[in-house]
Write a protein that holds these residues in place. Sequence first.
Motif, PDB file in Angstrom:
ATOM      1  N   UNK A 135       5.787  -3.782 -11.614  1.00 63.37           N
ATOM      2  CA  UNK A 135       6.473  -2.884 -10.582  1.00 63.37           C
ATOM      3  C   UNK A 135       5.817  -1.797 -10.279  1.00 63.37           C
ATOM      4  N   UNK A 136       5.033  -0.966 -11.158  1.00 62.38           N
ATOM      5  CA  UNK A 136       4.317   0.048 -10.790  1.00 62.38           C
ATOM      6  C   UNK A 136       3.089  -0.426  -9.511  1.00 62.38           C
ATOM      7  N   UNK A 137       2.443  -1.433  -9.869  1.00 63.14           N
ATOM      8  CA  UNK A 137       1.558  -2.052  -9.050  1.00 63.14           C
ATOM      9  C   UNK A 137       2.230  -2.255  -7.628  1.00 63.14           C
ATOM     10  N   UNK A 138       3.392  -2.730  -7.545  1.00 60.97           N
ATOM     11  CA  UNK A 138       4.170  -2.910  -6.098  1.00 60.97           C
ATOM     12  C   UNK A 138       4.286  -1.514  -5.536  1.00 60.97           C
ATOM     13  N   UNK A 139       4.629  -0.605  -6.347  1.00 63.49           N
ATOM     14  CA  UNK A 139       4.998   0.810  -5.983  1.00 63.49           C
ATOM     15  C   UNK A 139       3.483   1.320  -5.195  1.00 63.49           C
ATOM     16  N   UNK A 140       2.351   1.128  -5.948  1.00 57.35           N
ATOM     17  CA  UNK A 140       1.237   1.712  -5.328  1.00 57.35           C
ATOM     18  C   UNK A 140       0.869   0.788  -4.429  1.00 57.35           C
ATOM     19  N   UNK A 141       1.119  -0.562  -4.111  1.00 56.84           N
ATOM     20  CA  UNK A 141       0.908  -1.386  -2.867  1.00 56.84           C
ATOM     21  C   UNK A 141       1.649  -0.679  -1.448  1.00 56.84           C
ATOM     22  N   UNK A 142       2.650  -0.166  -1.913  1.00 58.10           N
ATOM     23  CA  UNK A 142       3.536   0.396  -0.729  1.00 58.10           C
ATOM     24  C   UNK A 142       3.170   1.840  -0.457  1.00 58.10           C
ATOM     25  N   UNK A 143       2.337   2.308  -1.057  1.00 62.20           N
ATOM     26  CA  UNK A 143       1.675   3.656  -0.979  1.00 62.20           C
ATOM     27  C   UNK A 143       0.629   3.365  -0.197  1.00 62.20           C
ATOM     28  N   UNK A 144      -0.180   2.195  -0.180  1.00 67.38           N
ATOM     29  CA  UNK A 144      -1.349   1.934   0.392  1.00 67.38           C
ATOM     30  C   UNK A 144      -0.849   1.448   2.084  1.00 67.38           C
ATOM     31  N   UNK A 145       0.252   0.629   2.050  1.00 68.68           N
ATOM     32  CA  UNK A 145       0.801   0.163   3.183  1.00 68.68           C
ATOM     33  C   UNK A 145       1.327   1.269   3.950  1.00 68.68           C
ATOM     34  N   UNK A 146       1.945   2.310   3.474  1.00 64.38           N
ATOM     35  CA  UNK A 146       2.404   3.476   4.137  1.00 64.38           C
ATOM     36  C   UNK A 146       1.444   4.300   4.791  1.00 64.38           C
ATOM     37  N   UNK A 147      -0.004   4.231   4.258  1.00 63.79           N
ATOM     38  CA  UNK A 147      -1.189   5.022   4.511  1.00 63.79           C
ATOM     39  C   UNK A 147      -1.930   4.298   5.478  1.00 63.79           C
ATOM     40  N   UNK A 148      -1.394   2.886   5.783  1.00 67.20           N
ATOM     41  CA  UNK A 148      -2.106   2.061   6.828  1.00 67.20           C
ATOM     42  C   UNK A 148      -3.326   1.450   6.113  1.00 67.20           C
ATOM     43  N   UNK A 149      -3.455   1.519   4.735  1.00 67.45           N
ATOM     44  CA  UNK A 149      -4.947   0.884   4.106  1.00 67.45           C
ATOM     45  C   UNK A 149      -4.487  -0.415   3.443  1.00 67.45           C
ATOM     46  N   UNK A 150      -5.597  -1.243   3.640  1.00 69.13           N
ATOM     47  CA  UNK A 150      -5.478  -2.542   3.251  1.00 69.13           C
ATOM     48  C   UNK A 150      -6.096  -2.443   1.614  1.00 69.13           C
ATOM     49  N   UNK A 151      -5.536  -3.360   0.796  1.00 71.72           N
ATOM     50  CA  UNK A 151      -5.828  -3.732  -0.574  1.00 71.72           C
ATOM     51  C   UNK A 151      -7.319  -3.966  -0.486  1.00 71.72           C
ATOM     52  N   UNK A 152      -8.018  -3.287  -1.536  1.00 70.76           N
ATOM     53  CA  UNK A 152      -9.405  -3.857  -1.631  1.00 70.76           C
ATOM     54  C   UNK A 152      -9.463  -5.172  -2.113  1.00 70.76           C
ATOM     55  N   UNK A 153     -10.778  -5.814  -1.659  1.00 66.70           N
ATOM     56  CA  UNK A 153     -10.684  -7.065  -2.075  1.00 66.70           C
ATOM     57  C   UNK A 153     -10.957  -7.258  -3.805  1.00 66.70           C
ATOM     58  N   UNK A 154     -10.326  -8.095  -4.466  1.00 67.48           N
ATOM     59  CA  UNK A 154     -10.396  -8.184  -5.821  1.00 67.48           C
ATOM     60  C   UNK A 154     -11.785  -8.194  -6.357  1.00 67.48           C
ATOM     61  N   UNK A 155     -12.209  -7.527  -7.424  1.00 73.09           N
ATOM     62  CA  UNK A 155     -13.660  -7.264  -7.627  1.00 73.09           C
ATOM     63  C   UNK A 155     -14.240  -8.501  -8.253  1.00 73.09           C
TER      64      UNK A 155
END
Length: 194
Positions: free
Chosen positions: A174-194
Amino acid sequence: PQRPPIPPPLAPIVKDIEACRLCPLAATRKNAVPGQGALQPDIMFVGEGPGADEDAQGLAFVGRAGQLLTKMIAAMGYTREQVFIGNIVKCRPPGNRVPEPNEMACCLPYLKRQIAIIRPKLIVCLGATAARGLVQETIPIGKARGSWREFEGIPVMLTFHPAYLLRDGSKKREAWADLKAVLARLGKKLPAAG
C-alpha cells in the motif's frame, strides 16, 4: 553518516532550532534534528520526530526506519541528497512516545519556515503524527493513506511511517502504491527495476 552541509538559506532556522527551549523536549535531547536534504526538491518527506539514533547523530531518519526510507526513496529513483527529510518535532520525545500537541505546536513554525525556503514540489507525510501536525488530518492513517491533502498550495500525500512498515510488512504494498502516485503526480516514470 556525516552531517551534510546546511544550505545557507536554512542556516538561520537551524540555529533557531538548535537554540530552541520552547517545549520540554529540549531538556532531554542530545541533538536537535532540523532535517536535511536539498533545496527546491521534488519531494519533502515529513515524519513524526527523531528516535534514539537521530538524537545521537542530529540527522533525520538514520535508524532502521531511516534505512527503509532510504530504500523507498531509491526505489522512486532518487537519492536522500535529492529530497528533503524532516520531522514535525525536531527533538526526540522521551522513550519515542508520540509528541504532545503543545510540543508539535511549538515546533511547527520551524517546519513551516523550512517549507517556505525549501519549496518542495510535493510533501509526503509519513504516518499519523505527521499528517495530524501538518494538515490537521483526523482520519486514522490506515484510512487516510493514499489520499491527497494540501499545505499552502503544495500537494501532500499521506502514507504509512517506515517504522510501521517494519512492524507490519504486509502494508508495504500500500505504501508503495502511495509513492507511485507521488511519482505520477510529479510526471515521473518509475525507474527500471535494478
